[in-house]
Design a protein around this motif. Structure first.
Motif, PDB file in Angstrom:
ATOM      1  N   GLY A   1       0.819  -1.201   0.000  1.00  0.00           N
ATOM      2  CA  GLY A   1       0.000   0.000   0.000  1.00  0.00           C
ATOM      3  C   GLY A   1       0.848   1.243   0.000  1.00  0.00           C
ATOM      4  O   GLY A   1       0.342   2.353  -0.020  1.00  0.00           O
TER       5      GLY A   1
ATOM      6  N   HIS B   1       6.432   5.929   4.335  1.00  0.00           N
ATOM      7  CA  HIS B   1       5.301   5.565   5.181  1.00  0.00           C
ATOM      8  C   HIS B   1       4.672   6.772   5.877  1.00  0.00           C
ATOM      9  O   HIS B   1       3.566   6.672   6.395  1.00  0.00           O
TER      10      HIS B   1
ATOM     11  N   HIS C   1      -5.686  -1.357   2.898  1.00  0.00           N
ATOM     12  CA  HIS C   1      -4.662  -0.401   3.334  1.00  0.00           C
ATOM     13  C   HIS C   1      -3.774  -0.105   2.126  1.00  0.00           C
ATOM     14  O   HIS C   1      -2.697  -0.669   1.959  1.00  0.00           O
ATOM     15  N   HIS C   2      -4.234   0.795   1.281  1.00  0.00           N
ATOM     16  CA  HIS C   2      -3.573   1.071   0.010  1.00  0.00           C
ATOM     17  C   HIS C   2      -3.808   2.529  -0.349  1.00  0.00           C
ATOM     18  O   HIS C   2      -4.946   2.956  -0.545  1.00  0.00           O
TER      19      HIS C   2
ATOM     20  N   ARG D   1      -9.476   0.383   6.740  1.00  0.00           N
ATOM     21  CA  ARG D   1      -8.313   0.801   5.962  1.00  0.00           C
ATOM     22  C   ARG D   1      -7.062   0.969   6.814  1.00  0.00           C
ATOM     23  O   ARG D   1      -5.940   0.725   6.351  1.00  0.00           O
ATOM     24  N   SER D   2      -7.209   1.405   8.033  1.00  0.00           N
ATOM     25  CA  SER D   2      -6.045   1.649   8.889  1.00  0.00           C
ATOM     26  C   SER D   2      -5.444   0.367   9.463  1.00  0.00           C
ATOM     27  O   SER D   2      -4.341   0.391  10.007  1.00  0.00           O
TER      28      SER D   2
ATOM     29  N   TYR E   1      -3.441  -2.371   8.951  1.00  0.00           N
ATOM     30  CA  TYR E   1      -2.494  -2.958   7.998  1.00  0.00           C
ATOM     31  C   TYR E   1      -2.169  -4.410   8.321  1.00  0.00           C
ATOM     32  O   TYR E   1      -1.609  -5.124   7.475  1.00  0.00           O
TER      33      TYR E   1
ATOM     34  N   GLU F   1      -3.772  -5.057   4.814  1.00  0.00           N
ATOM     35  CA  GLU F   1      -2.700  -4.692   3.899  1.00  0.00           C
ATOM     36  C   GLU F   1      -2.786  -5.565   2.654  1.00  0.00           C
ATOM     37  O   GLU F   1      -3.354  -6.669   2.673  1.00  0.00           O
TER      38      GLU F   1
END
Length: 588
Positions: free
Chosen positions: A198, A267, A501-502, A547-548, A550, A554
């Motif tokens: 991601g 990141h 997560h992207h 989404r958060s 990972y 991920e």
């Protein structure tokens, strides 16, 4: 339409008939329901009633405004014009079902188009759904939905190829199949290649590991790609990374570039790869810097690629093979692991990659020196898993395939003894082999691919094939998440992750900004990351599409590699009539 005469006694029937005709008329002129809209796109939903039994279907959508492209969470969209699209699926539907789905449309400005929706070949169409979700709709589909456990492994295979195309870095070609991706990081010291996950770093170890498994899948299961109609797409996909390896290996300078970008800085950035302006430092192996783990693994990928390309383009295959030979010799002089990328993808050793590199060079050249090298590098212990840091079982399998010596066979059998029920791998209630919490699907998918390869080598073929197909079935819907029939491959079936997560998939269309706010933004990601296999569930089969997260959500190059290889292997089994009977615990 001529309506027959009725007596007064039949007036109740006339009213009912009139109501029925009115409903059909409404269905034939139904509209979609716009749920959300923004500058450059919109999200809509629809439910299409099924009035007759369908073995495969095509939905037709006609818009009242121009729509540049459509992404749908069911079936495969095809653009007829800016105002007409079809969405097709091979799934079976019974009369009385509904095909309900959300979709994204993209166009110019803040558009809110209305579409009429019909199913080709049946009378009646669709009416707008009244709610904001697909709950209550469970149409059977080949991506893990519905009764009978039907799966379309070829469709899943094609979508996985799209995921790798979505990871492309550099100047994209005219045939780019991902409309929301554009040119990115064209000024890199080594342009091209694939972004790792991601994020947007190009890490040599997982990149070469994924490329080796993917190359192996072409070598072993080429007919699977052909049967799925995906062989040309696969060659196109793989040439992108082979070209990158050829650029990264500077044989004249005796340098291999093994990382582009800074992991920490990258990141801290949440945005489109097309908008990146940060410094992207290059790291290399050479001189006094060891890195036989990445060099040996890259040599393996290139040598395997030379075999995969031999019949398609002999000159290109020769180029890959010459690069693999010189890089392998370089690796022998730079033993040890690359530490310059720590703490990202720190390898535990280089012997497994050197063994893999030697074996693929032997398969490509038949030169005995490589086989002798591989026998010196191999570790006959039982591997923990197959992944970017541990290719032990892959090397054991390659040596058994060539030599048929029992010591290598016993090592491979020991691996699956640990992985099968009764070994030291945990199983979820629905039957997923659950090795570790972080990215569990990746390890299981890689092992499923290895099981299919072992079966081709004559190692417990019935048992290995059954187990492998059951694990892939779990990913494609044979689980109990979200009421069952949930696919962990994005874009496959009617229920799948919407918030991986992207970064790129989470960004709205330009010129809307994309910042760290997108990490926790409500609603689905604006783009469907077709084909990506997410990290996976916890050991109780629970999974949250956030989404958060990972750990569970991920996506990465190494997550899809064995998964795609296994899909090609399963399509091969279907083609040759060796598909095993399966018994998943939570069939869809």
């Amino acid at each position: 339409m001529r309506v027959p005469d009725f007596t007064l006694a039949n007036m109740g029937g006339v009213a009912k008939l009139f109501s029925l005709l009115l409903l059909l008329a409404v269905a034939q002129a139904a509209t979609t329901n716009i749920k959300n809209h923004w500058n450059g796109g919109f999200e809509a939903e629809t439910c299409v009633p099924v009035t007759q039994e369908l073995n495969g279907w095509t939905i037709r959508m006609i818009f009242d405004q121009d729509v540049w492209w459509v992404e749908a969470w069911v079936g495969s969209p095809t653009k007829i014009s800016n105002r007409e699209y079809t969405i097709s699926s091979g799934s079976h539907q019974n009369a009385g079902d509904q095909i309900c789905f959300n979709f994204l449309g993209h166009g110019q400005g803040d558009i809110q188009p209305i579409a009429t929706v019909t199913i080709d070949g049946q009378s009646g169409g669709g009416n707008p759904s009244s709610g904001g979700s697909q709950a209550g709709s469970n149409p059977e589909n080949t991506g893990g939905g519905g009764t009978g456990g039907k799966k379309n492994y070829g469709e899943a295979l094609g979508k996985s190829i799209l995921f790798y195309n979505a990871q492309r870095s550099g100047k994209l070609p005219p045939n780019n199949p991902i409309p929301w991706r554009g040119d990115s990081n064209v000024g890199d010291c080594v342009p091209g290649g694939w972004h790792d996950a991601g994020d947007h770093v190009k890490f040599g170890l997982p990149l070469s590991s994924a490329a080796t498994l993917l190359s192996w899948s072409i070598v072993q299961f080429k007919d699977g790609y052909e049967k799925a109609g995906q062989l040309d797409q696969m060659y196109d996909m793989m040439k992108w990374v082979y070209d990158y390896f050829l650029l990264a290996w500077k044989s004249g300078q005796q340098k291999l570039y093994v990382q582009v970008g800074d992991g920490d800085a990258d990141h801290k950035y949440w945005g489109r790869p097309e908008d990146m302006h940060m410094s992207r430092p290059c790291k290399f192996v050479g001189g006094n810097t060891p890195g036989a783990d990445i060099a040996g693994g890259t040599a393996a990928a290139m040598a395997a690629g030379s075999i995969a390309y031999r019949q398609k383009d002999a000159a290109y295959a020769d180029k890959l093979l010459e690069g693999a030979k010189s890089l392998y010799n370089f690796a022998k002089g730079h033993r040890g692991v690359f530490t310059g990328g720590a703490p990202f993808y720190a390898s535990s050793g280089d012997a497994d990659e050197m063994c893999e590199g030697a074996m693929w060079l032997y398969k490509a050249t038949k030169e005995q020196s490589y086989l002798i090298d591989a026998k010196g590098y191999v570790d006959l212990g039982v591997a923990w898993s197959l992944g970017w840091d541990d290719k032990k079982v892959a090397c054991q399998g390659l040596l058994y395939e060539i030599t048929k010596e029992d010591q290598y066979k016993r090592a491979v059998e020991g691996y699956f003894k640990n992985w099968f029920p009764g070994g030291d791998v945990t199983y979820t209630p629905c039957g997923l082999a659950w090795r570790i919490k972080w990215g569990v699907n990746r390890f299981t998918a890689n092992s499923a691919f290895m099981a299919l390869l072992a079966a081709e080598m004559g190692i417990e073929p019935t048992k290995n094939r059954k187990w492998a197909v059951e694990q892939i079935n779990y990913f494609l819907g044979d689980n109990n998440h979200d009421g069952g029939c949930f696919s962990f491959e994005i874009g496959y079936g009617s229920k799948f992750p919407k918030n991986p997560h992207h970064r790129a998939a989470s960004c709205p269309d330009p010129p809307a900004p994309c910042t760290y706010n997108q990490l926790n933004a409500p609603g689905f990601s604006p783009h469907i990351l077709q084909g990506a296999l997410v990290g996976g569930p916890d050991k109780d089969d629970s999974y949250t599409d956030v989404r958060s997260d990972y750990i569970h959500n991920e996506v990465a190059l190494d997550y899809n590699a064995g998964f795609q290889g296994a899909l090609a292997g399963i399509v091969h089994l279907q083609a040759v009539g060796k598909m095993p009977a399966t018994n998943n615990k939570c069939p869809c």
